[in-house]
Design a protein around this motif. Structure first.
Motif: not given
Ligand SMILES: Cc1ncc(COP(=O)(O)O)c(C=O)c1O
Length: 463
Positions: A204-216
């Motif tokens: 996803f980073t290579d696709a230049r997406a922005r990541l929205l992590p949701v904690a487990l």
């Protein structure tokens, strides 16, 4: 290949965590990125001044860190050119090891092949292969017999599926890459479990997406939080079945309650690794529009390189169109062998799960004996323990561990922005004696880290 200062800063995450001077923290973290393969051999690092500016650190910090890496064989320098990544002695990282005197690789969570059944599946596949000789052999959706076998697998997990809803790929990672190319544009927002599978982060980073992590959370997935964050997102990537790295399984009630506000991609690579509970119902049973990816890597063998996507035929057609820019299909023999195994009796699977359960116990017992300070939850499935140290030492431990004869995957690999510095993922896919020996070595490495050593030693002699 050159890498920009900003890309290095992103990979470093919160590198300053923990005690000790900044230059040591920086060289340890850079060394870990090399050992992990995230900084590829031959990569030209940014100049000292650029990296210092991007890091908000002094130039002396960066030049001291670079010098330490040169001294220990991780960087090569020549006048008027950038420092390039190398390895001491030129060896590849994470050499797999079988003999006790060599490095034990605890960084990969994948079981060995089920030798006899795989051998006989290939024998059967070879007999069937000539039936395909009168066709060209390029099939971007995969051969029908395997698509049918995968569809039957979903039916057994409670999800009616026709072969038209299945596209065969070269492993789940390939499926993920194909779907990312098809669905994700730069700056798209992608919801992720946090922690999550490192190669998904990379894709996803290579696709230049922005990541929205949701904690487990300690209780698992937070349906409310996922719903809230996904309202603003373009895609959610979830691993509900024996999640990598935690081994958790999303309960049916949570699957049911989840009402994501964006398209969902579920990675079911681990679905069959059900150690203490039945194989869960397929996620798409609750959310029919979900896109699912699966793999034969964990239930059979990674070397098959067979995975699949289950989705609407229209989406699969788009994936197949786009696929021709990357590859033109999956080898027919491997598809036939996989179909034989997916359709065959599951007896080898229960023997394998029995063995994996026993190895999990061996690893837990060794950790309890050698590293009692480590918190070790019991996962209901999967192939690894997601362990927690009392202190944020994961990167330093991973950096020093190869000198004690063991390689591990540090917690920050599974997170965004340097999170999980207290965690280490420890797989239980090696034979018992290697697991016990690996933990003994890890305990010695841990002792060295707590004494303040940095990993710039001669390799320890390991018996
Ligand atoms: C969650 C997850 N997805 C994808 C993969 C990659 O699977 P494959 O070997 O089929 O490409 C793995 C492998 O460990 C995994 O754990």
């Amino acid at each position: 290949m050159r890498i920009s200062a900003h890309a290095v800063v992103r990979m470093l995450g919160t590198w300053r965590n923990g005690p000790g001077p900044a230059h040591r923290a920086l060289s340890d973290r850079l060394r870990l990125l090399v050992l992990d393969g995230r900084l590829a051999l031959g990569t030209a690092l940014p100049g000292e001044r650029d990296l210092a500016t991007a890091l908000g650190a002094s130039r002396t910090t960066v030049s001291t860190a670079y010098r330490a890496l040169v001294d220990h064989g991780y960087l090569a320098t020549s006048p008027r050119s950038r420092a390039t990544v190398r390895l001491p002695g030129g060896q590849a990282p994470h050499l797999p090891s079988a003999s006790p005197g060599e490095t034990i690789d605890l960084s990969v969570a994948a079981p060995p092949a089920p030798v006899e059944v795989l051998h006989s599946a290939y024998t059967a596949a070879l007999q069937q292969l000539p039936r395909h000789f009168d066709r060209h052999g390029y099939d971007r959706h995969g051969i029908t017999v395997l698509r049918e076998a995968v569809a039957r697998r979903y039916e057994r997990r409670g999800l009616p599926t026709s072969p038209d809803h299945v596209l065969i790929t070269n492993g789940a990672q390939h499926a993920l890459a194909l779907l990312t190319r098809t669905l994700v544009s730069p700056r798209d927002r992608i919801v992720l479990d946090h922690p999550t599978y490192p190669h998904a982060i990379r894709t996803f980073t290579d696709a230049r997406a922005r990541l929205l992590p949701v904690a487990l959370t300690p209780e698992g997935w937070d349906a409310g939080q996922l719903r809230a964050v996904s309202r603003d997102a373009d895609l959610a990537y979830l691993i509900p079945d024996f999640h990598n790295p935690t081994g958790r399984c999303m309960p049916s009630a949570v699957r049911e309650r989840l009402s994501p506000g964006c398209p969902v991609l579920v990675d079911e690579t681990m679905a069959e690794l059900a150690l203490d509970q039945p194989v869960p119902e397929a996620f798409a049973r609750y959310h029919p529009s979900a896109i699912s990816i699966g793999s034969a890597a964990k239930s059979i063998w990674g070397g098959l390189r067979i995975g699949w996507i289950r989705a609407r035929p229209a989406l699969l057609d788009r994936v197949a169109q786009l696929r021709s820019g990357l590859d033109l299909g999956t080898p027919v023999l491997e598809q036939l062998a996989t179909a034989v195994l997916l359709d065959g009796p599951d007896t080898y699977q229960s023997a394998r799960l029995e063995k994996v359960r026993a190895q999990r116990e061996t690893l837990r017992a060794a950790l309890a004996g050698q590293l009692p300070q480590l918190a070790v939850p019991q996962p209901p499935g999967g192939l690894a323990l997601w362990t927690t140290f009392p202190k944020p030492i994961s990167s330093r431990l991973a950096a020093i561990a190869p000198e004690y004869g063991v390689t591990i995957a540090a917690g920050p690999r599974f997170g965004v922005g340097g999170a999980f510095e207290r965690n280490v993922r420890l797989p239980y896919t090696l034979p018992d004696d290697q697991l016990t020996e690996a933990v003994r070595r890890l305990a010695r490495a841990h002792h060295a880290v707590t004494r303040g050593e940095t990993g710039h030693h001669e390799p320890a002699s390991v018996a």
